[in-house]
Motif scaffolding. Structure first.
Motif, PDB file in Angstrom:
ATOM      1  N   PHE A  56      58.524   8.926 -19.734  1.00 38.05           N
ATOM      2  CA  PHE A  56      57.793   7.031 -18.750  1.00 38.05           C
ATOM      3  C   PHE A  56      57.013   7.623 -18.384  1.00 38.05           C
ATOM      4  O   PHE A  56      56.250   8.616 -18.132  1.00 38.05           O
ATOM      5  N   PRO A  57      56.462   7.182 -17.611  1.00 39.61           N
ATOM      6  CA  PRO A  57      54.217   7.344 -17.315  1.00 39.61           C
ATOM      7  C   PRO A  57      54.483   8.212 -16.293  1.00 39.61           C
ATOM      8  O   PRO A  57      53.458   8.830 -15.988  1.00 39.61           O
ATOM      9  N   ASN A  58      55.984   8.495 -15.412  1.00 38.40           N
ATOM     10  CA  ASN A  58      55.224   9.894 -14.347  1.00 38.40           C
ATOM     11  C   ASN A  58      55.603  11.352 -14.678  1.00 38.40           C
ATOM     12  O   ASN A  58      55.783  11.800 -13.989  1.00 38.40           O
ATOM     13  N   GLY A 106      71.745   8.213  -4.045  1.00 39.74           N
ATOM     14  CA  GLY A 106      71.109   7.836  -5.098  1.00 39.74           C
ATOM     15  C   GLY A 106      70.801   8.649  -6.272  1.00 39.74           C
ATOM     16  O   GLY A 106      70.456   7.506  -7.187  1.00 39.74           O
ATOM     17  N   GLN A 135      70.269   7.558 -10.262  1.00 41.63           N
ATOM     18  CA  GLN A 135      69.162   7.364 -10.452  1.00 41.63           C
ATOM     19  C   GLN A 135      69.598   7.705 -12.367  1.00 41.63           C
ATOM     20  O   GLN A 135      69.349   7.216 -12.616  1.00 41.63           O
ATOM     21  N   ASP A 151      71.779   5.936 -13.922  1.00 38.90           N
ATOM     22  CA  ASP A 151      70.886   4.843 -14.930  1.00 38.90           C
ATOM     23  C   ASP A 151      70.274   5.351 -15.932  1.00 38.90           C
ATOM     24  O   ASP A 151      70.050   4.575 -17.472  1.00 38.90           O
ATOM     25  N   PRO A 193      52.687   3.275 -10.490  1.00 34.19           N
ATOM     26  CA  PRO A 193      53.074   4.152 -12.325  1.00 34.19           C
ATOM     27  C   PRO A 193      53.671   5.103 -11.794  1.00 34.19           C
ATOM     28  O   PRO A 193      54.693   4.945 -12.830  1.00 34.19           O
ATOM     29  N   ASN A 194      54.218   5.973 -11.082  1.00 34.13           N
ATOM     30  CA  ASN A 194      55.202   6.655 -10.525  1.00 34.13           C
ATOM     31  C   ASN A 194      57.102   6.232 -10.429  1.00 34.13           C
ATOM     32  O   ASN A 194      57.849   7.533 -10.631  1.00 34.13           O
ATOM     33  N   THR A 198      57.564   3.229 -12.214  1.00 34.40           N
ATOM     34  CA  THR A 198      57.853   1.621 -12.921  1.00 34.40           C
ATOM     35  C   THR A 198      58.250   2.910 -14.896  1.00 34.40           C
ATOM     36  O   THR A 198      58.513   3.947 -15.286  1.00 34.40           O
ATOM     37  N   ASN A 199      59.461   1.510 -15.602  1.00 34.91           N
ATOM     38  CA  ASN A 199      59.078   2.486 -17.546  1.00 34.91           C
ATOM     39  C   ASN A 199      58.314   2.078 -17.855  1.00 34.91           C
ATOM     40  O   ASN A 199      57.160   0.723 -17.433  1.00 34.91           O
ATOM     41  N   HIS A 200      58.383   1.956 -19.389  1.00 36.34           N
ATOM     42  CA  HIS A 200      57.886   1.346 -20.394  1.00 36.34           C
ATOM     43  C   HIS A 200      57.366   0.148 -20.541  1.00 36.34           C
ATOM     44  O   HIS A 200      56.894  -0.823 -20.988  1.00 36.34           O
ATOM     45  N   TYR A 201      58.268  -0.663 -19.443  1.00 37.91           N
ATOM     46  CA  TYR A 201      58.405  -1.950 -19.614  1.00 37.91           C
ATOM     47  C   TYR A 201      57.081  -2.354 -18.747  1.00 37.91           C
ATOM     48  O   TYR A 201      57.321  -3.739 -18.191  1.00 37.91           O
ATOM     49  N   PHE A 230      62.320   1.300 -12.583  1.00 40.90           N
ATOM     50  CA  PHE A 230      63.172   1.710 -13.044  1.00 40.90           C
ATOM     51  C   PHE A 230      64.685   1.080 -12.025  1.00 40.90           C
ATOM     52  O   PHE A 230      64.700   1.693 -11.058  1.00 40.90           O
ATOM     53  N   GLY A 231      64.989   0.821 -13.022  1.00 43.76           N
ATOM     54  CA  GLY A 231      66.679   0.596 -12.250  1.00 43.76           C
ATOM     55  C   GLY A 231      67.323   1.578 -11.426  1.00 43.76           C
ATOM     56  O   GLY A 231      67.578   1.147 -10.177  1.00 43.76           O
ATOM     57  N   GLY A 232      67.617   2.868 -12.378  1.00 42.50           N
ATOM     58  CA  GLY A 232      67.299   3.798 -11.413  1.00 42.50           C
ATOM     59  C   GLY A 232      67.423   4.157  -9.914  1.00 42.50           C
ATOM     60  O   GLY A 232      67.233   4.922  -8.776  1.00 42.50           O
ATOM     61  N   THR A 233      65.803   4.278 -10.059  1.00 43.18           N
ATOM     62  CA  THR A 233      64.859   4.254  -8.868  1.00 43.18           C
ATOM     63  C   THR A 233      65.272   3.330  -8.090  1.00 43.18           C
ATOM     64  O   THR A 233      65.361   3.499  -7.089  1.00 43.18           O
ATOM     65  N   MET A 254      67.668   2.106  -7.153  1.00 46.58           N
ATOM     66  CA  MET A 254      69.543   2.054  -7.337  1.00 46.58           C
ATOM     67  C   MET A 254      69.297   3.134  -6.046  1.00 46.58           C
ATOM     68  O   MET A 254      70.091   3.693  -5.133  1.00 46.58           O
ATOM     69  N   GLN A 255      68.386   4.063  -6.660  1.00 45.98           N
ATOM     70  CA  GLN A 255      68.260   5.477  -5.356  1.00 45.98           C
ATOM     71  C   GLN A 255      67.435   4.849  -3.907  1.00 45.98           C
ATOM     72  O   GLN A 255      68.021   5.554  -2.964  1.00 45.98           O
TER      73      GLN A 255
END
Lengths: 129, 129, 129, 129, 129, 129
Positions: free
Chosen positions: B20-22, C33, C37, C40, D21-22, D24-27, D31-34, D36-37
């Motif tokens: 992913f971007p990170n 958390g 992460q 997921d 950007p740090n 997010t996913n490629h969509y 990101f779902g896991g972020t 949830m965290q």
């Protein structure tokens, strides 16, 4: 000093870093992988600043972790171009460890990285001097 | 299968990761240093799960970045013990790249890491089988 | 083994991780958390590798944190497709904790995630088998 | 307002975050896991600020990701105690998405987390009011 | 309450954060730079939520770190617009430290950030009320 | 060169960093807070390397973000001691931006940080020369 020597001197690249808990393992020393990540970053910046071209890592030579790097120290990474070929160059990276509360300083890790210059079509291209 | 082969099979260690971007650079490929950090982590876990002793990285052999790893792919890192000495062992790490939307998969990076087992006084100690 | 069973087996996805200080809270256990992460991430990779389609998380079912995950252990996350509908699927994720210096291993957390396949216009689309 | 209601109001906990950007996913969505965290972090702080005791997550109930959270938005997470038992409590967490350049705001995700209060020996203990 | 006062009240922005080992230095207190990063983030969100325009940081005024922020505490950052010019505004950020297991709470850090509104050509533009 | 000048020269501290997607905002420039975090880190290391004593940040003076720092550039942070009092000192930090593919380089940000030396009881203590 030749142009090449001047460019090598001028592209020397340094990163200082404090070894805090977010970079250490459960032995309270800098995680080897974190050291390698920092080494690749300083090598990439050195290669780019030397050539001012698009550089990608193609390999790392043997890296020796001579001494563990304890938490609560300061490290300095130094990157320097050591070989220049037609389309590739090598960067040597040394990591020095400094104690925080004394002048003690010693080399802890060293390694060498090879980079290739790429053109816009991602084909190897001559490194300009 | 000998005991050693069974231990090698059972300590094989895998890490999947979405790129992913990170974790990418401005060429939109996985940063070499991030790949090395993941390789050292999987190698460390493999070595520890094989020996169940305190292991530290002493060196990495030449690592070849055969192919770039583009953003929006999935990587799998596989670590496997390839050599067992008295107080040290070697772990080979391969990185495979999988496309997200096809079954295409190929090896992109490989390297070998050497670990030494340490006792409580940080002296090298025999690896138990 | 049917095609579906083969695809389920082949898309099973594993992530090992060493529990180091950068992922723990002040009770010296893995932060909940951070566990979520990672769960997921492994679920997303499992769903994508099963379908090779564009998958998004729509919900997570109840997640039980049965046992705390102490620092200086190793965790393995395992993701496996457990249900396949028309446009959605479910992935079960288990987290196992391994001691570093013994063969002790037990399940610490488990949960289930639901994903939907989307087409290019972000509309639900049939999951291909 | 009763003491309990006052404590619930006063322990309500908010976290704003810019979706850069740090995370997010490629969509190009969070990101779902972020998510949830962050939800577990706000839930943990809410539970601790309500009880002022040592709280650990024991489970999360079903979490619905009703709407995707696009990059370049702002999210607000709000945690609030919704149930109080003898040794456990529940915290509801809602995530609201705000557009940066308009007043548009809507709920995107919600879920509920259960925490248990522990004493110094890690045994469940009564939550004081 | 005037429109401006209402907008100031409504754009007030809060971030709670638990001070865990991944944000502390070897003195076991929140690293100053981490505090500054969080302050800039809360200030940026406050400025954007007030103006709903494209805002960039142009300067930070003197920041006083009155008290150290120990590990295992909770911090709340509060951002509030304090000055409104033609094309710029100021946001004051206070950091409060709360003990986890008592109601003790005090201000530890405060500072002020100046933002400018930019149009699509990155030229300063009037902030709309 | 006096002893003090020699110590100032020798404690000058440099950090190079490539501006990659994990440090930028949605305007594709380095996030102000990330710049401040790096500035505090280089200032802390400079102060510690000058005094070899336990140093903590007490304030930052006005920081001017003169120019935005675009993605895909290289930054160099330079920290230098500029004032020495009895128990405190000041470190000036400049950030220079270098283009990757040309020799263009200019100053983008500068600021000054004040540190105090503390003894083991966290009381201010004279800085030794």
């Amino acid at each position: 000093m030749s142009t090449r020597e001047a460019k090598i001197a001028q592209s020397e690249t340094r990163i200082f870093k404090a070894v805090f808990p977010n970079t250490t393992n459960h032995y309270d020393t800098l995680f080897g992988g974190t050291a390698m990540q920092l080494m690749d970053e300083v090598a990439f910046i050195t290669a780019t600043r030397f050539s001012r071209q698009r550089m990608v890592t193609v390999s790392s030579d043997r890296i020796d972790f001579t001494k563990p790097i304890p938490a609560a120290t300061i490290v300095e990474l130094v990157g320097k171009v050591t070989y220049l070929g037609n389309t590739s160059l090598k960067v040597r990276v040394d990591i020095f460890v400094e104690q925080m509360y004394s002048d003690e300083r010693e080399k802890a890790v060293s390694g060498e990285f090879t980079f290739v210059a790429l053109d816009e079509n991602k084909k190897p291209v001559r490194i300009l001097e």
